[in-house]
Design a protein around this motif. Structure first.
Motif, PDB file in Angstrom:
ATOM      1  N   ALA A   1       0.835  -1.197   0.000  1.00  0.00           N
ATOM      2  CA  ALA A   1       0.000   0.000   0.000  1.00  0.00           C
ATOM      3  C   ALA A   1       0.871   1.250   0.000  1.00  0.00           C
ATOM      4  N   GLY A   2       0.476   2.210  -0.820  1.00  0.00           N
ATOM      5  CA  GLY A   2       1.249   3.427  -0.974  1.00  0.00           C
ATOM      6  C   GLY A   2       2.246   3.387  -2.108  1.00  0.00           C
TER       7      GLY A   2
ATOM      8  N   SER B   1     -12.952   6.758  -7.885  1.00  0.00           N
ATOM      9  CA  SER B   1     -12.148   5.990  -6.956  1.00  0.00           C
ATOM     10  C   SER B   1     -10.649   6.091  -7.216  1.00  0.00           C
TER      11      SER B   1
ATOM     12  N   ARG C   1      -4.944   9.770  -8.337  1.00  0.00           N
ATOM     13  CA  ARG C   1      -3.924   8.762  -8.062  1.00  0.00           C
ATOM     14  C   ARG C   1      -3.415   8.072  -9.321  1.00  0.00           C
TER      15      ARG C   1
ATOM     16  N   SER D   1       0.053   5.792  -5.148  1.00  0.00           N
ATOM     17  CA  SER D   1      -0.670   5.735  -3.875  1.00  0.00           C
ATOM     18  C   SER D   1      -1.651   4.575  -3.844  1.00  0.00           C
TER      19      SER D   1
ATOM     20  N   LYS E   1      -3.850   1.376  -3.040  1.00  0.00           N
ATOM     21  CA  LYS E   1      -4.579   0.913  -1.873  1.00  0.00           C
ATOM     22  C   LYS E   1      -4.949  -0.548  -2.047  1.00  0.00           C
TER      23      LYS E   1
ATOM     24  N   GLU F   1      -7.749  -1.775  -1.912  1.00  0.00           N
ATOM     25  CA  GLU F   1      -8.969  -1.790  -2.708  1.00  0.00           C
ATOM     26  C   GLU F   1      -8.703  -1.757  -4.210  1.00  0.00           C
ATOM     27  N   ASP F   2      -7.487  -1.423  -4.609  1.00  0.00           N
ATOM     28  CA  ASP F   2      -7.114  -1.424  -6.020  1.00  0.00           C
ATOM     29  C   ASP F   2      -6.766  -2.821  -6.528  1.00  0.00           C
TER      30      ASP F   2
ATOM     31  N   SER G   1      -1.518  -4.662   2.437  1.00  0.00           N
ATOM     32  CA  SER G   1      -1.595  -3.652   3.487  1.00  0.00           C
ATOM     33  C   SER G   1      -0.473  -3.815   4.491  1.00  0.00           C
TER      34      SER G   1
END
Length: 124
Positions: free
Chosen positions: A14-15, A63, A67, A85, A87, A89-90, A124
């Motif tokens: 993440a990120g 969404s 980004r 960035s 997430k 959820e991506d 994550s």
């Protein structure tokens, strides 16, 4: 005849960032709107981004706005999706698509051709 091949997927934290590429062949690239869609397990395929024939106009799902960046190189028959960035959820299989008729570019049915997808996993 027409072939779209995605590449650049992988596993990131993440990120982090990834850049997806879509190489098109068998079509007049500049005549097509190009789009990116994604599909997560158990979910419907959803619109991510699209770019106009000339590359002058772009469209993003809420969404990913801010980004992700879509771009293209017509001379090389390439479309890119820069994803920053990221997430969890991506996480999804990302698909490249091409369409040339007038229509609504966020809809699946607009597109005539699809790639086989590339997996993006964000931990994550």
């Amino acid at each position: 005849q027409v072939q779209l091949v995605e590449s650049g997927g992988g596993l990131v934290q993440a990120g982090g960032s990834l850049r997806l590429s879509c190489a098109a062949s068998g079509l007049i690239f500049g005549a097509y709107v190009m789009g990116w869609f994604r599909q997560a397990p158990g979910k419907e395929r959803e619109f991510v981004s699209a770019i106009s024939r000339s590359g002058a106009s772009t469209l993003y799902a809420d969404s990913v706005k801010g980004r992700f960046t879509i771009s293209k190189e017509n001379a090389k028959n390439l479309v890119y999706l820069q994803m920053n960035s990221l997430k969890p959820e991506d996480t999804a299989v990302y698909y490249c698509a091409a369409g040339r008729a007038a229509g609504i570019y966020t809809l699946l049915r607009y597109y005539d051709y699809w790639g086989q997808g590339t997996q993006v996993t964000v931990s994550s």
